[in-house]
Each structure stands twice: as structure tokens, then as C-alpha cells.
Write an enzyme that holds these catalytic residues in place. Structure first.
Site, short mmCIF file in Angstrom:
data_model
loop_
_atom_site.label_atom_id
_atom_site.label_comp_id
_atom_site.label_asym_id
_atom_site.label_seq_id
_atom_site.Cartn_x
_atom_site.Cartn_y
_atom_site.Cartn_z
N HIS A 5 0.81 -1.21 0.00
CA HIS A 5 0.00 0.00 0.00
C HIS A 5 0.85 1.27 0.00
O HIS A 5 0.72 2.13 -0.86
CB HIS A 5 -0.90 0.02 1.25
CG HIS A 5 -1.78 -1.17 1.41
ND1 HIS A 5 -2.85 -1.45 0.59
CD2 HIS A 5 -1.75 -2.18 2.33
CE1 HIS A 5 -3.45 -2.56 0.99
NE2 HIS A 5 -2.81 -3.03 2.04
O1 RIB Z 1 -4.99 0.25 4.62
C1 RIB Z 1 -3.60 0.20 4.41
C2 RIB Z 1 -2.90 1.20 5.26
O2 RIB Z 1 -3.14 0.90 6.62
C3 RIB Z 1 -1.37 1.17 5.12
O3 RIB Z 1 -0.85 2.45 5.33
C4 RIB Z 1 -0.93 0.26 6.21
O4 RIB Z 1 0.38 0.58 6.70
C5 RIB Z 1 -1.93 0.57 7.28
O5 RIB Z 1 -1.46 1.71 7.96
#
Ligand code: RIB
Ligand code: CA
Length: 315
Positions: free
Chosen positions: A240
Site C-alpha cells: 500500500h
Molecule cells: O490500509 C492500508 C494502510 O493501513 C497502510 O498504510 C498500512 O500501513 C496501514 O497503515
């Protein structure tokens, strides 16, 4: 082209850690500082984890300041240790940090750096937006002096905390809504695209062979992958936060639409949902660039290539 001055606000967190490494590996970016926020783990853990990652790559010189230890309004009843482990960086086996965080609060550090170089500094926010909202509220001059803000957050096609809520927005919806209303050049990189930004077990096996960073990177990714197998039944790992950083390195990796985005700050089952108003049904003006498409293979090649270059540079 001169490297882009960049501050990364994050909640390390395994994918945050990989995103920090990607940024430090990339000549297109000049990382000025890391700031931390509560999210994937309590603030003490996300801060220690940020310092541990910087130690891993010999950057104990880089400024790191801690920020908000809780969301603006409500503390969610979420045990995110489920995802990133008790430490927030399980599997990395990294030693304790070699130093403490800076004495400055994250918001003050971001404000100082933004005002030193008005219109030049990009803020990548890859955790809950509590620090960013506090900056907008307490230091609107500095908030306006940022060049742009790129957020990993949101979902319009399935959330990970509820049908339409993504973790970073869900953890502090009031902060996200405050940032969306604050009039900055905002790009939102949500689950719609980050769920296509994946590494496989074959990639992790290859990363493990890298000198210096290989064992720690592979260890944390394997921990993260076990969670993905449990939830999704696939041997993949979503990257992500790295996708938000990759967009800064190669903007063509993402296709964006400029539209109105709002967050549900209610207390019902839709709390933290992202409302991406592509058809301007609300009529509110466009306030964000929403990531609609991703060149997933180009992202994967960039991430693997840059991590390899970083490891070679360190060995
Ligand atoms: O939904 C994904 C996000 O949430 C990413 O930033 C992961 O590190 C968590 O913080
Ligand atoms: Ca994160």
C-alpha cells in the site's frame, strides 16, 4: 531534475517500512525527515520502528520526530497488532533503535521544514492523518506552504476495515475530513489501486538474497504475507504505502481523476468510509486527485529494482 524534497508521515508498520526504504533508495526524492503517528501500532512502537528502519540503512542522521499518539476524537477499538504484529514490525528482527526521536513534535518539524522551503516540500502521509490535520489546524501557514500532499488512504471499491472504509481513514476519520477540506493539492492513493501493488513469495525469496537489508525485508514481508494468506487465501503482499511513494518517483504509474471526496465521520457502521464523488452528485468542487488505475507491473519492477540498488549501495 532536482530531487523532490519529501517528508514521510507514517505508522511503521511493515508496508510503511518498505515505503521508507523505497524513498531512501530513489534519487528522484530528497527525504528531509520522517514523522510518526499512532496507527498500525501505538506511537512508541511506530516511532521506534521508524528509527530501527533508518538504522538498518545507516541513516541515523535523518531527522525523525514523533507526532500524535491518538486520533483527534475517537480511539477505535482496533487491535492492529493483528496485522503488523506486537512490535508493529514483526519478522524484521531488527535491533532496538540506536537513538531517540527528535525532541520536536512532528507537526512542528513539518511546519519548520515547509516554511524553510515554501512551495517545494511534498508530504507523503501513509498512516492515519492525525498529524496532517493538526498541521492544518495549528499551522495553516505551513500547511499552505507545502507543495502537495500524497496520501495512502481511502477505498471506493471495497474497504479493509468495513465495506467502504480503509484503515488510515477509518482510524481517524475526522482528521481525514479536515485535510480534505483544507484546500491543499491532495492526491489519494486508495485500496482501489494498492490492492494491485503486490509482491509474491517468489519476490520475497529474491529479496532475501540481498546483502544488508535482505533478511530484515524478507522477514517482515513473510510475516505480513501470512496475514494475507489468512485473509485472502493468496500468497501475496499488498504494498500500500510504497505505491504512494512510487507515484512521486514515476507519476505515470497511477491514473488519477480530479473529483470531490468526503469521509463519513458518523459513528455508525459506515464510519471512516470514503465517498468518491466521480459524478459530482454532491456538487461540491473537486478537492482531491483520486487514483483510479495503476501500472502494477511497472510498480513491482520499480520497487524490486530500487531495493536491489539500495542493498548494493550499502554493501
Ligand atoms: O490500509 C492500508 C494502510 O493501513 C497502510 O498504510 C498500512 O500501513 C496501514 O497503515
Ligand atoms: Ca501505513
Amino acid at each position: 531534475m532536482a530531487p523532490q524534497p519529501l517528508i514521510i508521515d507514517c505508522d511503521p508498520g511493515i508496508d510503511d517500512a518498505i515505503a521508507i526504504l523505497l524513498a531512501l533508495a530513489s534519487p528522484e526524492l530528497d527525504v528531509l525527515a520522517i514523522t510518526t503517528v499512532a496507527g498500525n501500532a501505538p506511537l512508541a512502537n511506530t516511532t521506534a520502528n521508524g528509527l530501527r528502519v533508518l538504522d538498518l540503512v545507516g541513516r541515523s542522521d535523518l531527522l525523525l520526530a514523533a507526532g500524535a499518539e491518538r486520533p483527534l476524537v475517537r480511539v477505535p477499538g482496533d487491535d492492529s497488532s493483528e496485522t503488523h504484529g506486537e512490535t508493529g514490525l514483526d519478522g524484521s528482527n531488527l535491533p532496538a533503535p540506536s537513538r531517540m526521536a527528535a525532541g520536536e513534535h512532528a507537526v512542528d518539524l513539518i511546519a519548520r521544514l515547509a516554511l524553510e522551503r515554501p512551495g517545494e516540500v511534498t508530504l507523503a502521509a501513509v498512516g492515519p492523518l492525525t498529524n496532517v490535520a493538526l498541521l492544518a489546524a495549528l499551522r495553516p501557514d505551513a500547511f499552505a506552504a507545502l507543495r502537495r500532499i500524497v496520501v495512502m488512504g481511502g477505498a471506493s471499491n471495497g474497504g479493509n476495515m468495513s465495506p467502504y472504509a480503509e484503515f488510515n481513514i477509518w482510524f481517524d476519520p475526522e482528521a481525514a475530513e479536515r485535510v480534505l477540506q483544507a484546500g491543499q493539492d491532495l492526491t489519494l492513493v486508495g485500496l482501489d489501486v494498492t490492492r494491485q501493488a503486490i509482491l509474491t513469495s517468489v519476490d520475497i525469496d529474491a529479496l532475501e538474497q540481498l546483502p544488508t537489508i535482505g533478511p530484515a525485508v524478507a522477514g517482515m514481508l513473510r510475516f505480513y504475507m501470512r496475514k494475507h494468506v489468512d485473509w485472502y487465501g493468496e500468497e501475496i503482499v499488498y504494498q500500500h504505502d510504497s505505491l504512494a511513494i512510487a507515484h512521486l518517483i514515476d507519476p505515470t504509474i497511477l491514473g488519477l481523476v480530479h473529483c470531490h471526496v468526503e469521509v463519513d465521520t458518523g459513528v455508525g457502521p459506515a464510519r471512516g468510509s470514503t465517498l468518491v464523488d466521480r459524478l459530482s452528485v454532491f456538487g461540491g468542487g473537486a478537492n482531491a486527485h483520486w487514483a483510479e488505475s495503476v501500472a502494477a507491473e511497472r510498480f513491482r519492477a520499480l520497487l524490486l529494482g530500487r531495493l536491489g540498488e539500495l542493498a548494493a549501495r550499502l554493501s
